[in-house]
Design an enzyme around this catalytic site. Sequence first.
Site, PDB file in Angstrom:
ATOM      1  N   TYR A 138      26.593  17.040  54.827  1.00  0.00           N
ATOM      2  CA  TYR A 138      26.321  16.660  53.429  1.00  0.00           C
ATOM      3  C   TYR A 138      27.594  16.520  52.597  1.00  0.00           C
ATOM      4  O   TYR A 138      27.544  16.649  51.365  1.00  0.00           O
ATOM      5  CB  TYR A 138      25.379  17.679  52.792  1.00  0.00           C
ATOM      6  CG  TYR A 138      23.920  17.474  53.174  1.00  0.00           C
ATOM      7  CD1 TYR A 138      23.275  16.259  52.949  1.00  0.00           C
ATOM      8  CD2 TYR A 138      23.170  18.505  53.739  1.00  0.00           C
ATOM      9  CE1 TYR A 138      21.938  16.067  53.292  1.00  0.00           C
ATOM     10  CE2 TYR A 138      21.826  18.319  54.082  1.00  0.00           C
ATOM     11  CZ  TYR A 138      21.223  17.104  53.854  1.00  0.00           C
ATOM     12  OH  TYR A 138      19.898  16.909  54.185  1.00  0.00           O
ATOM     13  N   PHE A 197      22.908  19.782  42.919  1.00  0.00           N
ATOM     14  CA  PHE A 197      21.966  20.242  43.947  1.00  0.00           C
ATOM     15  C   PHE A 197      22.657  20.571  45.272  1.00  0.00           C
ATOM     16  O   PHE A 197      22.002  20.940  46.239  1.00  0.00           O
ATOM     17  CB  PHE A 197      20.845  19.218  44.167  1.00  0.00           C
ATOM     18  CG  PHE A 197      21.313  17.855  44.627  1.00  0.00           C
ATOM     19  CD1 PHE A 197      21.565  17.595  45.963  1.00  0.00           C
ATOM     20  CD2 PHE A 197      21.494  16.827  43.714  1.00  0.00           C
ATOM     21  CE1 PHE A 197      21.995  16.351  46.388  1.00  0.00           C
ATOM     22  CE2 PHE A 197      21.927  15.572  44.128  1.00  0.00           C
ATOM     23  CZ  PHE A 197      22.178  15.331  45.466  1.00  0.00           C
ATOM     24  N   ARG A 222      13.955   4.982  57.069  1.00  0.00           N
ATOM     25  CA  ARG A 222      14.017   5.245  55.619  1.00  0.00           C
ATOM     26  C   ARG A 222      12.712   4.778  54.956  1.00  0.00           C
ATOM     27  O   ARG A 222      12.215   5.415  54.021  1.00  0.00           O
ATOM     28  CB  ARG A 222      15.220   4.546  54.988  1.00  0.00           C
ATOM     29  CG  ARG A 222      16.574   4.983  55.544  1.00  0.00           C
ATOM     30  CD  ARG A 222      17.179   6.176  54.896  1.00  0.00           C
ATOM     31  NE  ARG A 222      17.525   5.991  53.506  1.00  0.00           N
ATOM     32  CZ  ARG A 222      18.094   6.938  52.762  1.00  0.00           C
ATOM     33  NH1 ARG A 222      18.374   8.137  53.304  1.00  0.00           N
ATOM     34  NH2 ARG A 222      18.374   6.731  51.518  1.00  0.00           N
ATOM     35  N   THR A 255      13.459   9.596  47.931  1.00  0.00           N
ATOM     36  CA  THR A 255      13.927  10.988  47.918  1.00  0.00           C
ATOM     37  C   THR A 255      12.977  11.937  47.200  1.00  0.00           C
ATOM     38  O   THR A 255      12.715  13.041  47.674  1.00  0.00           O
ATOM     39  CB  THR A 255      15.325  11.040  47.245  1.00  0.00           C
ATOM     40  OG1 THR A 255      16.183  10.109  47.910  1.00  0.00           O
ATOM     41  CG2 THR A 255      15.924  12.438  47.311  1.00  0.00           C
ATOM     42  N   ARG A 288       7.230  11.514  53.115  1.00  0.00           N
ATOM     43  CA  ARG A 288       7.421  12.308  51.901  1.00  0.00           C
ATOM     44  C   ARG A 288       6.257  12.135  50.934  1.00  0.00           C
ATOM     45  O   ARG A 288       5.826  13.104  50.280  1.00  0.00           O
ATOM     46  CB  ARG A 288       8.748  11.911  51.247  1.00  0.00           C
ATOM     47  CG  ARG A 288       9.965  12.391  52.040  1.00  0.00           C
ATOM     48  CD  ARG A 288      11.228  11.658  51.645  1.00  0.00           C
ATOM     49  NE  ARG A 288      12.439  12.276  52.181  1.00  0.00           N
ATOM     50  CZ  ARG A 288      13.656  11.771  52.025  1.00  0.00           C
ATOM     51  NH1 ARG A 288      13.832  10.633  51.366  1.00  0.00           N
ATOM     52  NH2 ARG A 288      14.711  12.396  52.533  1.00  0.00           N
ATOM     53  N   ASN A 292      11.862  17.804  50.956  1.00  0.00           N
ATOM     54  CA  ASN A 292      11.178  16.543  51.264  1.00  0.00           C
ATOM     55  C   ASN A 292      11.078  16.240  52.756  1.00  0.00           C
ATOM     56  O   ASN A 292      11.099  15.096  53.169  1.00  0.00           O
ATOM     57  CB  ASN A 292      11.857  15.399  50.498  1.00  0.00           C
ATOM     58  CG  ASN A 292      13.351  15.340  50.760  1.00  0.00           C
ATOM     59  OD1 ASN A 292      13.844  16.019  51.667  1.00  0.00           O
ATOM     60  ND2 ASN A 292      14.068  14.526  50.005  1.00  0.00           N
ATOM     61  N   HIS A 297      15.314  14.101  56.803  1.00  0.00           N
ATOM     62  CA  HIS A 297      16.544  13.367  56.498  1.00  0.00           C
ATOM     63  C   HIS A 297      16.610  12.168  57.428  1.00  0.00           C
ATOM     64  O   HIS A 297      16.233  12.267  58.589  1.00  0.00           O
ATOM     65  CB  HIS A 297      17.775  14.250  56.756  1.00  0.00           C
ATOM     66  CG  HIS A 297      19.055  13.453  56.836  1.00  0.00           C
ATOM     67  ND1 HIS A 297      19.766  13.110  55.717  1.00  0.00           N
ATOM     68  CD2 HIS A 297      19.702  12.885  57.902  1.00  0.00           C
ATOM     69  CE1 HIS A 297      20.821  12.382  56.081  1.00  0.00           C
ATOM     70  NE2 HIS A 297      20.806  12.234  57.394  1.00  0.00           N
ATOM     71  N   GLU A 341      26.882  11.215  61.624  1.00  0.00           N
ATOM     72  CA  GLU A 341      25.904  12.304  61.675  1.00  0.00           C
ATOM     73  C   GLU A 341      25.472  12.616  63.114  1.00  0.00           C
ATOM     74  O   GLU A 341      25.264  13.778  63.464  1.00  0.00           O
ATOM     75  CB  GLU A 341      24.693  11.946  60.807  1.00  0.00           C
ATOM     76  CG  GLU A 341      25.066  11.862  59.320  1.00  0.00           C
ATOM     77  CD  GLU A 341      23.947  11.293  58.448  1.00  0.00           C
ATOM     78  OE1 GLU A 341      22.865  10.962  58.970  1.00  0.00           O
ATOM     79  OE2 GLU A 341      24.185  11.180  57.228  1.00  0.00           O
TER      80      GLU A 341
HETATM   81  P1  IDP Z   1      17.993  11.088  50.862  1.00  0.00           P
HETATM   82  O1  IDP Z   1      17.650  12.317  51.682  1.00  0.00           O
HETATM   83  O2  IDP Z   1      16.751  10.385  50.397  1.00  0.00           O
HETATM   84  O3  IDP Z   1      18.985  10.180  51.547  1.00  0.00           O
HETATM   85  P2  IDP Z   1      20.204  11.981  49.194  1.00  0.00           P
HETATM   86  O4  IDP Z   1      20.546  11.364  47.877  1.00  0.00           O
HETATM   87  O5  IDP Z   1      21.091  11.688  50.357  1.00  0.00           O
HETATM   88  O6  IDP Z   1      18.677  11.609  49.512  1.00  0.00           O
HETATM   89  O7  IDP Z   1      20.140  13.563  48.941  1.00  0.00           O
HETATM   90  C1  IDP Z   1      20.119  14.467  50.024  1.00  0.00           C
HETATM   91  C2  IDP Z   1      19.039  15.484  49.752  1.00  0.00           C
HETATM   92  O8  IDP Z   1      19.390  16.257  48.593  1.00  0.00           O
HETATM   93  C3  IDP Z   1      17.667  14.908  49.417  1.00  0.00           C
HETATM   94  O9  IDP Z   1      16.904  14.556  50.544  1.00  0.00           O
HETATM   95  C4  IDP Z   1      17.048  16.027  48.638  1.00  0.00           C
HETATM   96  O10 IDP Z   1      16.598  17.077  49.506  1.00  0.00           O
HETATM   97  C5  IDP Z   1      18.232  16.535  47.824  1.00  0.00           C
HETATM   98  N1  IDP Z   1      18.369  15.869  46.518  1.00  0.00           N
HETATM   99  C6  IDP Z   1      18.873  14.637  46.274  1.00  0.00           C
HETATM  100  N2  IDP Z   1      18.872  14.339  44.970  1.00  0.00           N
HETATM  101  C7  IDP Z   1      18.365  15.418  44.345  1.00  0.00           C
HETATM  102  C8  IDP Z   1      18.125  15.729  42.958  1.00  0.00           C
HETATM  103  O11 IDP Z   1      18.379  14.933  42.049  1.00  0.00           O
HETATM  104  N3  IDP Z   1      17.558  16.953  42.694  1.00  0.00           N
HETATM  105  C9  IDP Z   1      17.274  17.849  43.671  1.00  0.00           C
HETATM  106  N4  IDP Z   1      17.503  17.600  44.983  1.00  0.00           N
HETATM  107  C10 IDP Z   1      18.029  16.401  45.329  1.00  0.00           C
HETATM  108 MG    MG Z   2      20.962  10.657  52.108  1.00  0.00          MG
END
Ligand code: IDP
Ligand code: MG
Length: 140
Positions: free
Chosen positions: A51, A59, A87, A93, A104, A118, A121, A132
């Site tokens: 990450y 977060f 995706r 997300t 999700r 959620n 990943h 990754e």
């Molecule tokens: P993704 O998993 O849909 O690619 P990313 O932006 O890469 O989303 O964020 C990684 C993970 O961080 C998300 O899956 C979620 O668990 C968490 N996350 C992302 N944005 C937020 C936010 O605005 N609030 C709380 N948790 C978040």
């Molecule tokens: Mg992501």
Amino acid sequence: MSSEKTLILVKPDGVRRGLVGEVISRIEDKGYHITALRMLQADRELLQQHYAEHEGKVFYEPLIEFMESGPIVALVAEGNRVIEGFRALAGTTDPTSAAPGTIRGDLARDQGTKVVQNIVHGSDSPESAAREIAIFFKGN
Ligand code: IDP
Ligand code: MG
């Protein structure tokens, strides 16, 4: 026929809730092939690598703590356009507004926690997928 790989994780909430089979079914039902799979307890160092792009965000720390809160399942899925395809299967997300029919959207909701839980990943680009996969499957 061109092929592609993606790194998929079933996060600790998905494992705790017994949704590993459900996630794998959706990947296989879509027609992608699972070519590597392992269950692990991720440590902080591995999660910080995975990450890295989110370091400094509000977060970030809750995300690392959540991801080390229990076992996860890491897998590699293969197929033409699998990065985009998974995706789409995962949904957006925020699980509250993720479309019904997606992993999700069907299986998660915002619980009011600092990091949104959620279920899954999925890598977001070929570059992310290569990076990754190397983190979770060293030597593959
Ligand atoms: P993704 O998993 O849909 O690619 P990313 O932006 O890469 O989303 O964020 C990684 C993970 O961080 C998300 O899956 C979620 O668990 C968490 N996350 C992302 N944005 C937020 C936010 O605005 N609030 C709380 N948790 C978040
Ligand atoms: Mg992501």
